[in-house]
Design a protein around this motif. Structure first.
Motif, PDB file in Angstrom:
ATOM      1  N   ILE A 126      -2.979  13.931   7.372  1.00 12.46           N
ATOM      2  CA  ILE A 126      -2.870  12.577   7.920  1.00 12.46           C
ATOM      3  C   ILE A 126      -1.404  12.152   7.894  1.00 12.46           C
ATOM      4  O   ILE A 126      -0.782  12.114   6.830  1.00 12.46           O
ATOM      5  CB  ILE A 126      -3.723  11.587   7.113  1.00 12.46           C
ATOM      6  CG1 ILE A 126      -5.172  12.083   7.037  1.00 12.46           C
ATOM      7  CG2 ILE A 126      -3.671  10.203   7.756  1.00 12.46           C
ATOM      8  CD1 ILE A 126      -6.053  11.239   6.125  1.00 12.46           C
ATOM      9  N   HIS A 127      -0.857  11.815   9.053  1.00 12.12           N
ATOM     10  CA  HIS A 127       0.553  11.446   9.136  1.00 12.12           C
ATOM     11  C   HIS A 127       0.805  10.087   8.490  1.00 12.12           C
ATOM     12  O   HIS A 127      -0.091   9.253   8.336  1.00 12.12           O
ATOM     13  CB  HIS A 127       1.029  11.431  10.593  1.00 12.12           C
ATOM     14  CG  HIS A 127       0.492  10.296  11.423  1.00 12.12           C
ATOM     15  ND1 HIS A 127       0.974   9.004  11.330  1.00 12.12           N
ATOM     16  CD2 HIS A 127      -0.488  10.256  12.367  1.00 12.12           C
ATOM     17  CE1 HIS A 127       0.322   8.222  12.179  1.00 12.12           C
ATOM     18  NE2 HIS A 127      -0.577   8.955  12.820  1.00 12.12           N
ATOM     19  N   GLY A 216      -1.972  14.170   2.988  1.00 10.70           N
ATOM     20  CA  GLY A 216      -1.226  13.218   3.795  1.00 10.70           C
ATOM     21  C   GLY A 216       0.036  12.797   3.083  1.00 10.70           C
ATOM     22  O   GLY A 216       0.160  12.925   1.856  1.00 10.70           O
ATOM     23  N   TYR A 217       0.982  12.302   3.875  1.00  9.56           N
ATOM     24  CA  TYR A 217       2.256  11.857   3.320  1.00  9.56           C
ATOM     25  C   TYR A 217       2.405  10.346   3.510  1.00  9.56           C
ATOM     26  O   TYR A 217       2.113   9.816   4.585  1.00  9.56           O
ATOM     27  CB  TYR A 217       3.433  12.574   3.995  1.00  9.56           C
ATOM     28  CG  TYR A 217       4.695  12.492   3.162  1.00  9.56           C
ATOM     29  CD1 TYR A 217       5.047  13.537   2.318  1.00  9.56           C
ATOM     30  CD2 TYR A 217       5.487  11.355   3.169  1.00  9.56           C
ATOM     31  CE1 TYR A 217       6.179  13.446   1.511  1.00  9.56           C
ATOM     32  CE2 TYR A 217       6.601  11.244   2.361  1.00  9.56           C
ATOM     33  CZ  TYR A 217       6.952  12.293   1.536  1.00  9.56           C
ATOM     34  OH  TYR A 217       8.054  12.189   0.728  1.00  9.56           O
ATOM     35  N   SER A 218       2.879   9.655   2.468  1.00  9.73           N
ATOM     36  CA  SER A 218       3.184   8.230   2.535  1.00  9.73           C
ATOM     37  C   SER A 218       1.923   7.435   2.887  1.00  9.73           C
ATOM     38  O   SER A 218       0.945   7.495   2.152  1.00  9.73           O
ATOM     39  CB  SER A 218       4.317   7.986   3.527  1.00  9.73           C
ATOM     40  OG  SER A 218       4.785   6.661   3.473  1.00  9.73           O
ATOM     41  N   ALA A 219       1.909   6.715   4.005  1.00  5.65           N
ATOM     42  CA  ALA A 219       0.688   6.020   4.407  1.00  5.65           C
ATOM     43  C   ALA A 219      -0.435   7.005   4.662  1.00  5.65           C
ATOM     44  O   ALA A 219      -1.617   6.658   4.527  1.00  5.65           O
ATOM     45  CB  ALA A 219       0.942   5.180   5.650  1.00  5.65           C
ATOM     46  N   GLY A 220      -0.088   8.233   5.016  1.00  8.45           N
ATOM     47  CA  GLY A 220      -1.099   9.282   5.116  1.00  8.45           C
ATOM     48  C   GLY A 220      -1.691   9.606   3.757  1.00  8.45           C
ATOM     49  O   GLY A 220      -2.885   9.882   3.633  1.00  8.45           O
ATOM     50  N   PHE A 247       0.815  13.081  -1.107  1.00 11.88           N
ATOM     51  CA  PHE A 247       2.257  13.220  -1.179  1.00 11.88           C
ATOM     52  C   PHE A 247       2.897  11.827  -1.147  1.00 11.88           C
ATOM     53  O   PHE A 247       2.800  11.112  -0.153  1.00 11.88           O
ATOM     54  CB  PHE A 247       2.798  14.029   0.009  1.00 11.88           C
ATOM     55  CG  PHE A 247       2.375  15.467   0.044  1.00 11.88           C
ATOM     56  CD1 PHE A 247       2.707  16.340  -0.970  1.00 11.88           C
ATOM     57  CD2 PHE A 247       1.662  15.968   1.128  1.00 11.88           C
ATOM     58  CE1 PHE A 247       2.337  17.681  -0.914  1.00 11.88           C
ATOM     59  CE2 PHE A 247       1.281  17.295   1.196  1.00 11.88           C
ATOM     60  CZ  PHE A 247       1.620  18.157   0.168  1.00 11.88           C
ATOM     61  N   SER A 248       3.574  11.436  -2.218  1.00 18.15           N
ATOM     62  CA  SER A 248       4.399  10.222  -2.254  1.00 18.15           C
ATOM     63  C   SER A 248       3.654   8.955  -1.859  1.00 18.15           C
ATOM     64  O   SER A 248       4.083   8.215  -0.982  1.00 18.15           O
ATOM     65  CB  SER A 248       5.647  10.399  -1.374  1.00 18.15           C
ATOM     66  OG  SER A 248       6.641  11.125  -2.061  1.00 18.15           O
ATOM     67  N   TYR A 307      -0.125  -4.658   9.113  1.00 20.32           N
ATOM     68  CA  TYR A 307      -1.580  -4.627   9.296  1.00 20.32           C
ATOM     69  C   TYR A 307      -2.148  -3.508   8.427  1.00 20.32           C
ATOM     70  O   TYR A 307      -1.870  -2.330   8.640  1.00 20.32           O
ATOM     71  CB  TYR A 307      -1.921  -4.453  10.778  1.00 20.32           C
ATOM     72  CG  TYR A 307      -1.474  -5.653  11.569  1.00 20.32           C
ATOM     73  CD1 TYR A 307      -2.345  -6.701  11.828  1.00 20.32           C
ATOM     74  CD2 TYR A 307      -0.151  -5.776  11.984  1.00 20.32           C
ATOM     75  CE1 TYR A 307      -1.920  -7.843  12.506  1.00 20.32           C
ATOM     76  CE2 TYR A 307       0.282  -6.904  12.663  1.00 20.32           C
ATOM     77  CZ  TYR A 307      -0.605  -7.932  12.922  1.00 20.32           C
ATOM     78  OH  TYR A 307      -0.174  -9.057  13.583  1.00 20.32           O
ATOM     79  N   ARG A 308      -2.928  -3.907   7.437  1.00 18.26           N
ATOM     80  CA  ARG A 308      -3.416  -2.995   6.421  1.00 18.26           C
ATOM     81  C   ARG A 308      -4.918  -3.207   6.231  1.00 18.26           C
ATOM     82  O   ARG A 308      -5.498  -4.151   6.768  1.00 18.26           O
ATOM     83  CB  ARG A 308      -2.644  -3.208   5.121  1.00 18.26           C
ATOM     84  CG  ARG A 308      -1.121  -2.994   5.287  1.00 18.26           C
ATOM     85  CD  ARG A 308      -0.365  -3.176   3.992  1.00 18.26           C
ATOM     86  NE  ARG A 308      -0.679  -2.169   3.017  1.00 18.26           N
ATOM     87  CZ  ARG A 308      -0.110  -0.951   2.984  1.00 18.26           C
ATOM     88  NH1 ARG A 308       0.789  -0.607   3.892  1.00 18.26           N
ATOM     89  NH2 ARG A 308      -0.440  -0.083   2.058  1.00 18.26           N
ATOM     90  N   PRO A 309      -5.577  -2.356   5.453  1.00 21.66           N
ATOM     91  CA  PRO A 309      -7.036  -2.461   5.336  1.00 21.66           C
ATOM     92  C   PRO A 309      -7.496  -3.740   4.639  1.00 21.66           C
ATOM     93  O   PRO A 309      -6.731  -4.400   3.938  1.00 21.66           O
ATOM     94  CB  PRO A 309      -7.399  -1.220   4.505  1.00 21.66           C
ATOM     95  CG  PRO A 309      -6.147  -0.824   3.812  1.00 21.66           C
ATOM     96  CD  PRO A 309      -5.044  -1.192   4.737  1.00 21.66           C
ATOM     97  N   TRP A 310      -8.761  -4.068   4.867  1.00 28.05           N
ATOM     98  CA  TRP A 310      -9.357  -5.192   4.163  1.00 28.05           C
ATOM     99  C   TRP A 310     -10.580  -4.715   3.394  1.00 28.05           C
ATOM    100  O   TRP A 310     -11.132  -3.638   3.648  1.00 28.05           O
ATOM    101  CB  TRP A 310      -9.691  -6.342   5.107  1.00 28.05           C
ATOM    102  CG  TRP A 310     -10.955  -6.216   5.913  1.00 28.05           C
ATOM    103  CD1 TRP A 310     -11.180  -5.393   6.956  1.00 28.05           C
ATOM    104  CD2 TRP A 310     -12.166  -6.973   5.716  1.00 28.05           C
ATOM    105  NE1 TRP A 310     -12.447  -5.573   7.455  1.00 28.05           N
ATOM    106  CE2 TRP A 310     -13.080  -6.539   6.713  1.00 28.05           C
ATOM    107  CE3 TRP A 310     -12.557  -7.960   4.832  1.00 28.05           C
ATOM    108  CZ2 TRP A 310     -14.361  -7.060   6.820  1.00 28.05           C
ATOM    109  CZ3 TRP A 310     -13.845  -8.483   4.946  1.00 28.05           C
ATOM    110  CH2 TRP A 310     -14.730  -8.045   5.935  1.00 28.05           C
ATOM    111  N   ASN A 311     -10.993  -5.533   2.464  1.00 24.65           N
ATOM    112  CA  ASN A 311     -12.044  -5.174   1.519  1.00 24.65           C
ATOM    113  C   ASN A 311     -13.410  -5.384   2.172  1.00 24.65           C
ATOM    114  O   ASN A 311     -14.112  -6.344   1.881  1.00 24.65           O
ATOM    115  CB  ASN A 311     -11.882  -6.059   0.274  1.00 24.65           C
ATOM    116  CG  ASN A 311     -12.461  -5.431  -0.958  1.00 24.65           C
ATOM    117  OD1 ASN A 311     -12.470  -4.227  -1.102  1.00 24.65           O
ATOM    118  ND2 ASN A 311     -12.944  -6.266  -1.858  1.00 24.65           N
TER     119      ASN A 311
END
Length: 542
Positions: A126-127, A216-220, A247-248, A307-311
């Protein structure tokens, strides 16, 4: 990959027809390597780009539709053309060229040659990009597969990002309910659909669908955490993930509430001059018909512009972080024997300090944090990190301070709190922690940034399209690639000389691998507990 030569590679997908990708080769000459006396071709990998994994939704922000069982890509005489890049999800600064809201495609790389009995391991990659931008087209694993011992099928999906991937509201929830769908977290649902496509299709590429590692890396990496959590809560027969690599990045915080999601949605309406008292159906009709470039431009002009996930209680369990603290999450990992690799770079903060950086004040830093995190978390962080309201002595200005606190929450501190929770529940034997302090010469970031966020991608991906120097290859192979091969193949991993969770495999700046006793551990646990309490977390005692 453009410096390498290609030839057509046609693949038969059983009843799903045929696709045409590329067989990638490199012509080696004495100028390239001292190991050859005359020019010769070396076959590195096979590449299939823009392979569809889902059909687009009927409306913007609804879930993508799975491919029907009788879906056919192409015929033997007219195979689907999969030699180019995948379609880009429309995003900040993307323009329109190569971008489409119908972006439900993936890239597949495979080794050259016949797979072993049972198939090659599969990595679902996942990028990154803060969940706001990016695509798998920026990933190049050709030399990784062709020049190292890592022989596996790698699948990398495009998924919806930013306002297209993580917008939610009561209006969208009501619309989704009309077709019996959950609302929001579209980007995570896209990733999951691509992962389920991988389970169904990877064997056509020579992959072993019983050995899928999600990486995945970072946000991945953050996405990997949520994909793993979602998978662990499914019945065993629906589970796909056998192990994970982060990763990170760490698990972050409990995502924003429905009220927080609605506030961001209303801000977007206001910027677009859509009155808030407009009927629900009319609001969505207007939003669905706004050109995507105008929508993205407006989405960046709101206060909460990330814009990020919600619960939501569907993809993300509302008890997720409590279950991490009380050991239930770890117990699920133990029951399914899911191993996790997680680590960091020494100087993560330099890159983080460039992303939508605030103006030079504590108030601006606080406001910028709230674009990513719930207000109660932001208050707790500011009180912990800046109790006097003054700039810390190790920071040059408030922009530098932002980069450091952002790196702590995204990576350093919360990954330690997560590791501590897993350890307390008896899952430390499943966790492989690393730290990277070494940097190869092909990294394009400023040298003064050191081993900053993303600088290690050139090592994990064996150049990622660039070339490692010969002495670097020896270091990277022994330090990172050899244990990665062991991990992906689910064999015993030669990691550290002890099992203590605070003993971390480290690649030092001189290229030597040693075991580092984690000096940041206590602070990480303290920050985790503070964040959990700020969100009303019930800190379970095991």
């Amino acid at each position: 990959m453009d410096t390498l030569s290609r030839s057509p590679s046609i693949l038969h997908l059983g009843t799903h027809g045929f696709i045409q990708g590329s067989l990638i080769r490199e012509t080696l000459t004495p100028a390239h390597t001292r190991d050859v006396e005359k020019a010769s071709d070396v076959f590195l990998a096979r590449y299939y780009g823009g392979v569809r994994y889902a059909l687009p939704p009927q409306k913007r922000w609804r879930l993508a539709r799975p491919l029907p069982p009788d879906y056919v890509y192409g015929t033997e005489t007219s195979p689907a053309q999969c030699e180019g890049p995948a379609v880009l999800c429309p995003q900040e600064d993307s323009g329109t060229e190569g971008a489409s809201e119908d972006c439900f495609q993936c890239i597949v790389w495979t080794p050259v040659g016949e797979p072993p009995e049972g198939g090659w391991p599969v990595i679902f990659y996942i990028h990154g990009g803060f969940l706001q931008f990016g695509s798998p087209n920026d990933t190049n694993v050709v030399r990784l597969l062709g020049e190292t011992d890592l022989k596996c099928v790698i699948v990398a999906p495009v998924y919806r990002v930013a306002v297209l991937g993580f917008l939610s509201s009561l209006e969208l929830e009501k619309d989704a309910a009309t077709v019996n769908q959950p609302c929001g977290n579209q980007g995570f649902w896209d990733q999951r659909m691509a992962l389920e496509w991988t389970r169904e299709y990877a064997h056509f590429f020579g992959g072993n669908v019983l050995n899928i590692t999600v990486a995945g890396y970072s946000a991945g990496s953050y996405s990997v955490f949520h994909q793993l959590a979602h998978d662990l809560y499914l019945p065993t027969d629906q589970s796909v993930i056998r192990q994970a690599i982060m990763f990170s990045n760490g698990p972050g915080v409990q995502p924003k509430s429905a009220a927080g999601a609605q506030e961001q949605f209303d801000e977007l309406l206001t910027v677009l001059d859509i009155p808030l008292d407009t009927p629900h159906a009319e609001k969505l009709s207007i939003l669905n018909n706004i050109p995507v470039t105008k929508l993205i431009d407006a989405s960046l002009r709101v206060q909460h512009h990330q814009y990020r996930p919600w619960n939501d209680g569907h993809f993300i369990s509302k008890e997720l972080f409590y279950d991490i603290d009380n050991g239930a999450f770890a117990q699920r990992m133990i029951e399914r024997d899911v191993r996790l690799m997680n680590g960091e770079c020494r100087d993560e903060h330099f890159v983080y300090g460039t992303w939508h950086t605030p103006t030079n004040s504590l108030a601006a830093l606080r406001q910028r944090l709230e674009a990513d995190y719930p207000p109660d978390v932001c208050d707790a962080l500011v009180n912990l990190y800046y109790p006097s309201g003054q700039l810390p002595p190790d920071c040059t200005d408030w922009q530098d301070a932002f980069g450091r606190i952002y790196a702590d929450i995204q990576v350093h501190m919360l990954e330690r709190g997560f590791a501590n929770a897993l350890c307390r529940a008896g899952a430390s034997h499943l966790l492989y922690r690393y730290r990277i302090e070494y940097r190869v010469n092909c990294v394009a970031l400023p040298p003064e940034w050191g081993v900053t966020h993303s600088s290690d991608l050139a090592m994990w991906l064996w150049g990622n399209g660039a070339r490692l120097e010969e002495h670097e290859k020896l270091i990277v192979k022994a330090a990172l690639i050899d244990p990665l091969v062991q991990f992906v193949n689910r064999s015993d991993v030669q990691w550290t000389d002890g099992v203590h969770i605070q003993r971390v495999r480290r690649l030092r700046d001189d290229g030597v691998v040693d075991v580092w006793m984690d000096e940041m551990w206590e602070k990480g646990v303290r920050v985790w507990e503070m964040v959990r309490r700020s969100q009303g977390g019930r800190m379970a005692k095991l």
